[in-house]
Design a protein around this motif. Structure first.
Motif, PDB file in Angstrom:
ATOM      1  N   TRP A  18      96.683  31.652  23.005  1.00 41.50           N
ATOM      2  CA  TRP A  18      96.578  30.201  23.162  1.00 41.50           C
ATOM      3  C   TRP A  18      95.134  29.743  23.006  1.00 41.50           C
ATOM      4  O   TRP A  18      94.872  28.632  22.518  1.00 41.50           O
ATOM      5  CB  TRP A  18      97.092  29.775  24.536  1.00 41.50           C
ATOM      6  CG  TRP A  18      98.565  29.864  24.725  1.00 41.50           C
ATOM      7  CD1 TRP A  18      99.243  30.770  25.486  1.00 41.50           C
ATOM      8  CD2 TRP A  18      99.572  28.999  24.158  1.00 41.50           C
ATOM      9  NE1 TRP A  18     100.595  30.525  25.434  1.00 41.50           N
ATOM     10  CE2 TRP A  18     100.818  29.445  24.629  1.00 41.50           C
ATOM     11  CE3 TRP A  18      99.523  27.896  23.305  1.00 41.50           C
ATOM     12  CZ2 TRP A  18     102.019  28.832  24.276  1.00 41.50           C
ATOM     13  CZ3 TRP A  18     100.710  27.274  22.947  1.00 41.50           C
ATOM     14  CH2 TRP A  18     101.940  27.743  23.428  1.00 41.50           C
ATOM     15  N   ASN A  19      94.206  30.567  23.424  1.00 40.12           N
ATOM     16  CA  ASN A  19      92.794  30.246  23.278  1.00 40.12           C
ATOM     17  C   ASN A  19      92.311  30.521  21.862  1.00 40.12           C
ATOM     18  O   ASN A  19      91.528  29.750  21.296  1.00 40.12           O
ATOM     19  CB  ASN A  19      91.971  31.055  24.275  1.00 40.12           C
ATOM     20  CG  ASN A  19      90.587  30.465  24.511  1.00 40.12           C
ATOM     21  OD1 ASN A  19      90.393  29.268  24.424  1.00 40.12           O
ATOM     22  ND2 ASN A  19      89.627  31.324  24.808  1.00 40.12           N
ATOM     23  N   GLN A  25      84.936  27.807  21.537  1.00 38.97           N
ATOM     24  CA  GLN A  25      84.350  27.208  22.735  1.00 38.97           C
ATOM     25  C   GLN A  25      82.834  27.105  22.595  1.00 38.97           C
ATOM     26  O   GLN A  25      82.207  27.787  21.775  1.00 38.97           O
ATOM     27  CB  GLN A  25      84.655  28.064  23.966  1.00 38.97           C
ATOM     28  CG  GLN A  25      86.123  28.198  24.296  1.00 38.97           C
ATOM     29  CD  GLN A  25      86.328  28.892  25.625  1.00 38.97           C
ATOM     30  OE1 GLN A  25      86.045  28.319  26.672  1.00 38.97           O
ATOM     31  NE2 GLN A  25      86.829  30.110  25.598  1.00 38.97           N
ATOM     32  N   ARG A  71      85.829  34.499  29.971  1.00 39.45           N
ATOM     33  CA  ARG A  71      85.726  33.117  29.526  1.00 39.45           C
ATOM     34  C   ARG A  71      86.901  32.323  30.068  1.00 39.45           C
ATOM     35  O   ARG A  71      87.975  32.863  30.337  1.00 39.45           O
ATOM     36  CB  ARG A  71      85.771  33.037  27.980  1.00 39.45           C
ATOM     37  CG  ARG A  71      84.623  33.690  27.232  1.00 39.45           C
ATOM     38  CD  ARG A  71      83.259  33.119  27.561  1.00 39.45           C
ATOM     39  NE  ARG A  71      83.163  31.667  27.549  1.00 39.45           N
ATOM     40  CZ  ARG A  71      82.860  30.916  26.466  1.00 39.45           C
ATOM     41  NH1 ARG A  71      82.661  31.513  25.289  1.00 39.45           N
ATOM     42  NH2 ARG A  71      82.751  29.615  26.558  1.00 39.45           N
ATOM     43  N   ALA A  73      90.181  30.498  30.123  1.00 39.14           N
ATOM     44  CA  ALA A  73      91.405  30.601  29.314  1.00 39.14           C
ATOM     45  C   ALA A  73      91.545  31.919  28.570  1.00 39.14           C
ATOM     46  O   ALA A  73      92.440  32.074  27.754  1.00 39.14           O
ATOM     47  CB  ALA A  73      91.529  29.438  28.323  1.00 39.14           C
ATOM     48  N   GLU A  74      90.694  32.896  28.876  1.00 39.80           N
ATOM     49  CA  GLU A  74      90.866  34.221  28.277  1.00 39.80           C
ATOM     50  C   GLU A  74      91.726  35.124  29.162  1.00 39.80           C
ATOM     51  O   GLU A  74      92.274  36.119  28.698  1.00 39.80           O
ATOM     52  CB  GLU A  74      89.507  34.893  28.041  1.00 39.80           C
ATOM     53  CG  GLU A  74      88.760  34.374  26.832  1.00 39.80           C
ATOM     54  CD  GLU A  74      89.413  34.788  25.524  1.00 39.80           C
ATOM     55  OE1 GLU A  74      89.997  35.882  25.462  1.00 39.80           O
ATOM     56  OE2 GLU A  74      89.346  34.000  24.567  1.00 39.80           O
ATOM     57  N   GLY A  78      95.396  31.760  29.751  1.00 36.56           N
ATOM     58  CA  GLY A  78      95.589  31.629  28.308  1.00 36.56           C
ATOM     59  C   GLY A  78      96.658  32.545  27.775  1.00 36.56           C
ATOM     60  O   GLY A  78      96.788  32.712  26.549  1.00 36.56           O
ATOM     61  N   TYR A 131      97.621  18.511  25.030  1.00 37.58           N
ATOM     62  CA  TYR A 131      97.662  19.749  25.792  1.00 37.58           C
ATOM     63  C   TYR A 131      98.477  19.619  27.082  1.00 37.58           C
ATOM     64  O   TYR A 131      98.638  20.602  27.806  1.00 37.58           O
ATOM     65  CB  TYR A 131      96.252  20.201  26.159  1.00 37.58           C
ATOM     66  CG  TYR A 131      95.338  20.459  24.984  1.00 37.58           C
ATOM     67  CD1 TYR A 131      95.843  20.719  23.711  1.00 37.58           C
ATOM     68  CD2 TYR A 131      93.954  20.430  25.134  1.00 37.58           C
ATOM     69  CE1 TYR A 131      94.997  20.947  22.638  1.00 37.58           C
ATOM     70  CE2 TYR A 131      93.103  20.667  24.068  1.00 37.58           C
ATOM     71  CZ  TYR A 131      93.638  20.918  22.822  1.00 37.58           C
ATOM     72  OH  TYR A 131      92.788  21.141  21.769  1.00 37.58           O
ATOM     73  N   ALA A 196      95.627  26.977  27.284  1.00 35.71           N
ATOM     74  CA  ALA A 196      94.195  27.217  27.096  1.00 35.71           C
ATOM     75  C   ALA A 196      93.455  25.901  26.892  1.00 35.71           C
ATOM     76  O   ALA A 196      92.346  25.712  27.406  1.00 35.71           O
ATOM     77  CB  ALA A 196      93.977  28.136  25.901  1.00 35.71           C
ATOM     78  N   ARG A 200      90.509  24.788  29.400  1.00 32.68           N
ATOM     79  CA  ARG A 200      89.180  24.569  28.841  1.00 32.68           C
ATOM     80  C   ARG A 200      88.708  23.134  29.094  1.00 32.68           C
ATOM     81  O   ARG A 200      87.566  22.890  29.497  1.00 32.68           O
ATOM     82  CB  ARG A 200      89.173  24.894  27.353  1.00 32.68           C
ATOM     83  CG  ARG A 200      89.117  26.383  27.079  1.00 32.68           C
ATOM     84  CD  ARG A 200      89.394  26.757  25.640  1.00 32.68           C
ATOM     85  NE  ARG A 200      88.582  26.046  24.665  1.00 32.68           N
ATOM     86  CZ  ARG A 200      88.514  26.374  23.378  1.00 32.68           C
ATOM     87  NH1 ARG A 200      89.223  27.412  22.924  1.00 32.68           N
ATOM     88  NH2 ARG A 200      87.767  25.685  22.547  1.00 32.68           N
TER      89      ARG A 200
END
Length: 447
Positions: A18-19, A25, A71, A73-74, A78, A131, A196, A200
């Protein structure tokens, strides 16, 4: 002197797709020097960011620090299915509808409180509304048993005065473009996320009043006379109060050992299919299906600002007490989900997947959540039982309220539950859990 050392830091298998499908970023803001804070939050997912936002609302002028191991959403935020569900969704029950009437009614109301809180954050921080879509979801059914589960769930929701709409095979085809489903049950209250993108945007917005540090894992937490000292590889945070919003990695610090169940679900995602292929497929350009049987397959179709025209399939659970899926787990799941994709979309059969990944869930044997004070000036918002978007938001909000010294309706609800039940000793727990998961998968294989 009290000290808790992390035995491990989060490790993930495969990309957080998803990220990966979003634009790059900004460079991470990492902690580089010692810091002090009124409140420190360990974890930058749904629970951690919600806790930081609620702390900001309740404590004007307080210095708040969020420590995220990777990070934004990692991690798990995500790697989920992207459903923020308002209705009962008990993964341990046959049809999601576990619990007594009064408790279900209260939980629905609390879930909607979490969704409203998240929606307010989307508005406050100008998160892309693509989102965060309050469009509902469908419980998809293939076989007669699944249709019966949907009908039973609809009856139970009607008793709770909750709306649902049964869909027949023709209507499912119109939505999805596939004739695979015999029916479905639409419920309108779910928010469908690009998870994500939401995380974010939330995290970037919070930086206006909260210090959010990425690539800054907490490796030890030590108590001195008055404060907690949170050590990262690069620096130390001195905080008066701490919220652990790290879901299953709560156990990494020694809390609730042998009481938390670490399960991985796996997912695959197509490449951007492009306009011609998706027109040939037909159906709507965006939809989300959860399986009528909890061990079936979740399927989503996304488009446009979500990160392209893609289809996602998520299924295949593995119990891994070491909190790390194996390469073999991912290979097995990828093969299985490719077959599931091909059956659902024969016109696209054989499509090579762009991404495959594992996502970490934390559950308890008795289905309870860890939302409570665990040490002086330390609270946990963890063990989301596979409901990390809504439950994570709820527990993060409540932990912030407790840390501020307020009565919390959310905390009162979850603190009425017992502690997570103790698991059988390993390797019995691992063998038994994985045998049970394989058996349930086999029963729900068409779903």
């Amino acid at each position: 002197m009290t000290e808790f050392r992390a035995r491990r830091v989060p490790i993930h298998r495969g990309p957080a797709a998803w990220n990966a499908i979003l634009p790059a970023q900004h460079p991470p803001v990492e902690i580089e020097s010692d810091q002090s804070a009124d409140f420190a939050v360990v974890g930058g997912g749904f629970a951690g960011l919600s806790a930081a936002e609620r702390l900001r609302q309740l404590n004007a002028g307080a210095r708040i620090i969020v420590l995220e191991a990777g990070r934004l959403a990692e991690g798990a935020s995500g790697r989920n299915s992207g459903f923020m569900i308002d209705l009962p969704h008990d993964l341990a029950s046959e049809d999601y509808s576990g619990g007594e009437f009064d408790r279900q009614r209260r939980l629905i109301d609390l879930n909607r409180k979490a969704i409203a809180f998240a929606g307010a954050a989307v508005e406050r921080y100008a998160v892309n509304p693509a989102y965060f879509r309050p469009v509902g979801k469908i419980n998809g059914a293939v076989g007669e048993k699944a249709l019966e589960l949907n009908a039973g769930y609809a009856r139970k929701m009607a008793v709770l005065n909750e709306a649902s709409e049964a869909l027949d095979s023709r209507e499912m085809h119109e939505v999805t473009g596939t004739r695979y489903y015999a029916g479905g049950l639409y419920t309108p209250g779910t928010v469908v996320l690009q998870p994500a993108g939401y995380i974010r945007g939330f995290g970037e917005g919070l930086r206006s009043g909260v210090h959010v540090f990425e690539n800054s894992p907490a490796v030890s937490i030590r108590r001195n006379r008055e404060n907690w000292l949170i050590r990262t590889p690069a620096a130390c945070v001195t905080a008066q109060k701490v919220i652990l919003a790290n879901n299953g990695h709560l156990e990494s610090f020694g809390f609730f050992r042998h009481r938390l169940m670490h399960v991985f679900l796996f997912a695959i995602m197509t490449p951007d299919l492009g306009g011609e292929i998706t027109r040939r497929l037909g159906g709507s350009s965006r939809w989300g299906i959860t399986p009528s049987a909890p061990m079936g397959s979740t399927v989503r179709r996304i488009s446009g600002e979500d990160g392209g025209d893609r289809i996602i399939v998520r299924s295949c659970a593995s119990f891994r007490p070491g909190m790390q899926a194996t390469p073999g787990d991912l290979r097995r799941a990828r093969r299985s989900m490719q077959r599931k994709f091909d059956r659902r979309f024969p016109a696209l059969a054989g499509t090579r997947m762009e991404h495959a990944w594992a996502g970490h869930l934390c559950l308890s044997r008795n289905g309870v959540t860890v939302l409570r004070k665990i040490e002086d000036d330390m609270w946990a918002a963890c063990c989301q039982n596979g409901l990390g978007t809504t439950r994570g938001t709820l527990t993060g909000m409540a932990a912030a309220e407790l840390a501020t010294g307020l009565d919390s309706e959310i905390a009162e609800f979850f603190q009425s539950e017992p502690e997570p039940a103790r698991l059988p000793p390993p390797p019995i727990s691992t063998i038994a859990a994985n045998v049970t998961l394989r058996w349930k998968e086999m029963r729900a294989r068409r779903e």
